[in-house]
Design an enzyme around this catalytic site. Structure first.
Site, PDB file in Angstrom:
ATOM      1  N   SER A 104      38.453  40.484  29.350  1.00  0.00           N
ATOM      2  CA  SER A 104      39.790  40.848  28.862  1.00  0.00           C
ATOM      3  C   SER A 104      40.742  41.490  29.870  1.00  0.00           C
ATOM      4  CB  SER A 104      39.655  41.748  27.632  1.00  0.00           C
ATOM      5  OG  SER A 104      38.799  42.820  27.939  1.00  0.00           O
TER       6      SER A 104
ATOM      7  N   PRO B 107      31.562  44.271  35.035  1.00  0.00           N
ATOM      8  CA  PRO B 107      31.403  44.542  33.600  1.00  0.00           C
ATOM      9  C   PRO B 107      32.010  43.402  32.778  1.00  0.00           C
ATOM     10  CG  PRO B 107      32.497  46.385  34.742  1.00  0.00           C
ATOM     11  CD  PRO B 107      32.382  45.259  35.714  1.00  0.00           C
ATOM     12  N   MET B 108      31.305  43.038  31.727  1.00  0.00           N
ATOM     13  CA  MET B 108      31.753  41.891  30.931  1.00  0.00           C
ATOM     14  C   MET B 108      33.129  42.107  30.329  1.00  0.00           C
ATOM     15  SD  MET B 108      31.146  38.884  30.187  1.00  0.00           S
ATOM     16  CE  MET B 108      29.464  38.396  30.379  1.00  0.00           C
ATOM     17  N   CYS B 109      33.454  43.361  29.958  1.00  0.00           N
ATOM     18  CA  CYS B 109      34.769  43.596  29.344  1.00  0.00           C
ATOM     19  C   CYS B 109      35.896  43.296  30.335  1.00  0.00           C
ATOM     20  CB  CYS B 109      34.872  45.021  28.811  1.00  0.00           C
ATOM     21  SG  CYS B 109      34.563  46.265  30.061  1.00  0.00           S
ATOM     22  N   THR B 110      35.642  43.603  31.616  1.00  0.00           N
ATOM     23  CA  THR B 110      36.638  43.310  32.641  1.00  0.00           C
ATOM     24  C   THR B 110      36.816  41.801  32.781  1.00  0.00           C
ATOM     25  OG1 THR B 110      35.947  45.278  33.832  1.00  0.00           O
ATOM     26  CG2 THR B 110      37.246  43.676  35.066  1.00  0.00           C
TER      27      THR B 110
END
Ligand code: ZN
Length: 460
Positions: A238, A232-235
């Site tokens: 950030s 996942p891009m958020c992982t």
């Protein structure tokens, strides 16, 4: 295999005690007791045998003299399969593989030696088996599976796949489905060639037994194949936890932003300077989050999407596949029904379930496939549906239709000149192309040897 006795002595002993031989004594390769391990399974009954099983000496004769097996792939699974099958008494084994041996194969593809690097896998594997297992006749084919037609595949009793490509698996599945004979809608069981399909990915593996036309086929469960593992891009952006997250951060976000090798230079997994850059930046990123484990090798693995092959996973899956081939060839035991998963990433887990046939499977159901679009939809949308729909997942579909009595190619991607000529059609609506409600569209794709027929249903 362990047998220290000299061949001459063996032959002498065989000649002295011919009455004890269950197998043909005229063949010098069959010494006394050679197949006793197999005979224990085939010449006596037991609590786990098939309910209809009747012990006999003929089954071993069938394995040794008649049964013809095709092994697809001579790589990690293929080497194991060939060894297991040859030692179980299968002697007429064909093997197809289009690859040549690379030095990186040698840690697990144990039929190959450093001197074999560059040679065809199928040929080296067959030579090795034939010289090591007396009486075994492995026939190599340094070819693609697509180079053979129906008559080639029809000659085998069982086909076992050790492939790393879903496209090749689906093609093989489609080929065996095309061999089925239906009379008045009833499947002729003698036209069924069982397909045993093994697959591994790192510490995970799976095995399935497919009776084409009777049990779930590869395409029935296509949704089980994830398109591509992405974090996942958020992982990535950030909350990185794994070294892979840091490498993905550099690959996806930092490379396009910093353009380290110029404006239009795309990241090339085979360029050591590129990998070195990503490696260094990933180390910096990992240090910020106290993450360890970034190496040059891992960096290249993540960038090139390489999943390391694990020899023991191949050994487990191939052993299970060979057992299923033995069970089906002898009818002595009940085959796997029909899907086994194996995972030793964390502990060891294995599970078997029955994958169900999909009623409207585009490969095995014989139900006409529907395409529902409004007449105002563009051909591009149909193309996207064929490639993106989870149960179709086509790769480069070629679409043809019969218009005004003529067969017309609406779009074909794989031949550059035709692609160019048919590309303008992608922006046209179905109505503009002259397609009508109920029209049949024939779609050809690399995932199947057969053309898939779709019926166009106009929605409003
Ligand atoms: Zn199916």
């Amino acid at each position: 295999m362990a047998d220290g006795e000299e061949p001459a002595k063996k032959r002498q002993r065989i000649e002295e005690q011919p009455e004890k031989m269950a197998v043909d004594v005229s063949s010098s390769s069959d010494w006394d007791g050679r197949w006793s391990h197999v005979q224990k399974f085939l010449e006596r009954s037991g609590p786990f045998t098939h309910p209809d099983f009747e012990p006999s000496e003929e089954t071993l004769q069938f394995l040794l003299e008649t049964c013809k097996i095709l092994v697809i792939g001579a790589g990690g699974l293929g080497c194991e399969l060939l060894k297991n099958l040859a030692l179980s008494g299968f002697r007429d084994i064909h093997v197809v593989d289009m690859d040549t041996i690379d030095v990186s194969n040698l840690n697990r593809q144990f039929l190959f030696r450093p001197k074999d690097v560059g040679r065809p896998k199928a040929e080296v594997a067959a030579d090795f088996i034939n010289s090591r297992v007396p009486g075994c006749h492995a026939v190599p084919h340094f070819k693609k599976i697509q180079d053979f037609d129906e008559s080639f595949y029809r000659q085998f009793h069982i086909i076992v796949c050790g492939l790393d490509s879903i496209i090749a698996r689906r093609w093989m599945n489609g080929m065996l489905l095309s061999l089925l004979i239906y009379e008045d809608g009833v499947l002729d069981p003698s036209s069924i060639i069982p397909l045993i399909d093994g697959g591994t990915e790192g510490f995970k593996g799976n095995l399935r037994v497919i009776l084409p036309g009777m049990t779930a086929c590869i395409d029935c469960t296509l949704e089980l194949y994830p398109p591509q593992i992405n974090f996942p891009m958020c992982t990535i952006a950030s909350m990185p936890r794994l070294p892979e997250h840091c490498i993905e951060y550099v690959r996806i976000l930092q490379w396009p932003k910093e353009k380290p090798f110029g404006d239009d230079v795309a990241l090339d997994g085979d360029n050591p300077e590129h990998i070195q850059w990503v490696f260094q930046k990933s180390l910096e990123r990992a240090a910020e989050f106290n993450i360890t484990g970034i190496t040059y090798r891992l960096t290249q693995g993540v960038v090139k999407r390489i999943i390391p092959a694990v020899a023991s996973t191949n050994a487990v899956i191939a052993a299970a596949c060979a057992t299923e081939v033995f069970k089906i060839a002898t009818s002595a035991y009940i085959p796997l029904n029909n899907y086994l998963v194996f995972n030793d990433v964390d502990g060891l887990y294995t599970y078997t379930f029955e994958a169900e046939r999909k009623e409207n499977c585009s490969a095995c159901s014989q139900v006409p496939q529907k395409l529902q679009f409004p007449p105002s939809a563009k051909l591009q949308e149909v193309l996207e549906y064929l490639t993106e729909n989870a149960s179709l997942q086509m790769k480069s579909p070629a679409i043809t239709a019969t218009l005004e009595g003529k067969n017309k190619t609406l779009y074909l991607q794989t031949v550059a000149s035709i692609e160019e000529r048919t590309r303008p059609n992608l922006c046209k609506t179905l109505k503009e192309l002259g397609l009508a409600d109920g029209q049949e569209l024939a779609v050809a794709d690399v995932t199947t040897p057969q053309t898939v027929l779709f019926k166009l249903n106009f929605t409003s």
